[in-house]
Design an enzyme around this catalytic site. Structure first.
Site, PDB file in Angstrom:
ATOM      1  N   CYS A 195       0.847  -1.194   0.000  1.00  9.03           N
ATOM      2  CA  CYS A 195       0.000   0.000   0.000  1.00  9.03           C
ATOM      3  C   CYS A 195       0.879   1.239   0.000  1.00  9.03           C
ATOM      4  O   CYS A 195       1.838   1.323   0.770  1.00  9.03           O
ATOM      5  CB  CYS A 195      -0.876   0.050   1.251  1.00  9.03           C
ATOM      6  N   CYS A 215      -2.356   0.875   5.531  1.00  2.93           N
ATOM      7  CA  CYS A 215      -1.754  -0.456   5.585  1.00  2.93           C
ATOM      8  C   CYS A 215      -1.486  -0.859   7.040  1.00  2.93           C
ATOM      9  O   CYS A 215      -1.806  -1.969   7.465  1.00  2.93           O
ATOM     10  CB  CYS A 215      -0.453  -0.456   4.786  1.00  2.93           C
TER      11      CYS A 215
END
Lengths: 291, 189
Positions: free
Chosen positions: A266, A272
């Protein structure tokens, strides 16, 4: 003297902030129109977010919690130094959590977590003029905006299709705001373009070197330019995040050795991290990597 | 100079003006919403909200027009002492302050140029009351629809027809402010 008393609140002097604030208000009143402003020299080089920093400085209140991201990441040099700059000069709180922040300064991403009312998203913009690479003369591009003459931009997108078979513009993808001004959304990936329109937060754009401020008020229409037979698509790497397993977030490709190994993660570090903290694990993630 | 003119300004200008601007920004970005705004004590007949807006946005570079009901020595002195804004005639004004009756006809104010629509006036209209009822507002900053007690609709419809030119408006009453940018579509209900 402490850092806080050595500088005026949020670094800039009051006269400068008033000038920037007036420009921001005119920008909000004319969505997508680039308002000229007397950009100041800031204690960082052009290209490091001098426009965004000036807009943030003019907007901050002592009660704010500031988040700064660079390409989605909270922990990169640019983000860390701007966050520390406002911690020192404004004495405000900072955060890495998108949902906790009241002001978010960003370079080249819109956070994955949807923004809410009461938040302000400040973009750092390198080239605010969407027509600049097609027409270098400011006098001409100003006239084109005045006359709503955006044919050149459609020709550019058409040439993309004729050369590449698709619209090859992957970032900095132009949008039309409320059916009037074509606007440069700053170099965000086109994956983020659908979040520009109808956003609940106030979006402000600051270009320091080019001395322009523009804005998207909440719930403003911003439509990515396209053609009926080649509709706009928000693309991303066809992969899931290797750390948190998110299938729908924008991904960075990271080369992990000199044998050609790579991983997709991410680009939004807060998104994330909070997914991993909540127990989501991707193919290369480890259960302990919370936050 | 009237002695009262020296009083009533910001006591902590950087922080008070920052909070006031945030209210002004939210008001302009979300037409039809009412925002508390405070920090100054302007002389009568100015409302707190109008006084704070003047202190936050005006300075020596912003020509200001005072409507007839505000054009009193104490107000002129207060504005001049605290902001240094030059007091000018209607057509030169970047900001204008007064009741709706003072400012009419509003088509006298600067609406910007076709290539520089930002060079337009901002009106600060003192209202006897402000409420979320009356004409229907739609457009940028409004999720679905909003209502605001405007002094009239025809002038704002005519102003919207000039978009992207046109003036922008703040409505003030007591310690509250609402914004009405030129982009808002106003319809009578």
């Amino acid at each position: 003297m402490t850092d806080q008393t050595a500088y005026n609140f949020a670094y800039l002097d009051e006269q400068t902030k008033r000038m920037i604030r007036r420009a921001i208000l005119k920008g909000v009143a004319i969505p997508g129109y680039q308002v000229p402003f007397a950009s100041r020299e800031m204690p960082m080089p052009y290209g490091w977010g001098t426009g965004g920093v000036q807009v943030t400085s003019a907007c901050l209140v002592p009660e704010d919690r500031l988040k700064v991201i660079d390409q989605g990441a909270d922990d990169t040099t640019n983000a860390v130094s701007i966050r520390r700059f406002f911690q020192r000069t404004a004495g405000i709180e900072v955060t890495e959590a998108t949902a906790d922040a009241t002001v978010i300064q960003t370079r080249h991403r819109i956070p994955e977590t949807p923004l809410t009312e009461g938040q302000i998203l400040v973009y750092q913009v390198p080239i605010p003029e969407p027509l600049r690479f097609l027409e270098p003369r400011e006098t001409e591009t100003r006239k084109m905006h005045e006359l709503e003459d955006y044919g050149l931009m459609h020709v550019k997108l058409y040439e993309d299709i004729s050369r590449h078979g698709q619209i090859a513009t992957a970032y900095d993808y132009p949008v039309k705001v409320e059916g009037r001004y074509v606007m440069d959304p700053s170099p965000i990936p086109k994956f983020d373009n659908p979040k520009l329109g109808g956003n609940a937060a106030i979006q402000l754009f600051g270009a320091g070197r080019e001395q322009r401020i523009y804005a998207l008020p909440p719930y403003t229409q911003a439509i990515s330019l396209d053609f009926d037979d080649y509709p706009f698509t928000a693309s991303k790497a066809d992969h899931a995040c290797d750390l948190c397993g998110a299938p729908d977030s924008y991904l960075d490709e990271v080369i992990t050795d000199d044998q050609g190994s790579r991983m997709f993660v991410c680009s939004d570090t807060d998104f994330c991290g909070s997914r991993r903290a909540a127990g989501h694990i991707g193919p290369m993630g480890t259960p302990s990597a919370g936050g | 100079m009237t002695p009262d003119a020296l009083l009533g300004g910001f006591t902590d200008a950087p922080r008070q003006s920052a909070r006031a601007f945030r209210a002004a920004l939210e008001a302009m970005a979300r037409p039809g919403t009412l925002w508390p705004i405070e920090g100054a004590a302007p002389p009568a007949p100015l409302s707190v909200a109008a006084g704070v807006l003047i202190l936050t946005l005006c300075d020596g570079t912003t020509p200001l027009y005072l409507g007839a009901s505000c054009d009193q020595p104490v107000v002129r002195d207060w504005v001049t002492f605290h902001t240094g804004a030059p007091l000018v005639a209607v057509h030169e004004a970047q900001f204008a302050l007064g009741t709706w009756a003072d400012l009419m006809p509003v088509d006298r104010f600067a609406i910007g140029l076709p290539d520089y629509p930002d060079r337009a006036a901002t009106l600060i209209v003192e209202m006897p009351a402000l409420a979320n009822q009356g004409p229907r507002l739609t457009g940028p900053g409004i999720a679905t629809v909003a209502h605001l007690s405007l002094p009239e609709t025809a002038a704002f419809c005519a102003n919207r027809a000039l978009f992207p030119q046109g003036f922008d408006t703040y409505l003030t009453c007591g310690g509250q402010v609402a914004g009405l940018p030129r982009s808002t579509i106003v319809e009578a209900v």
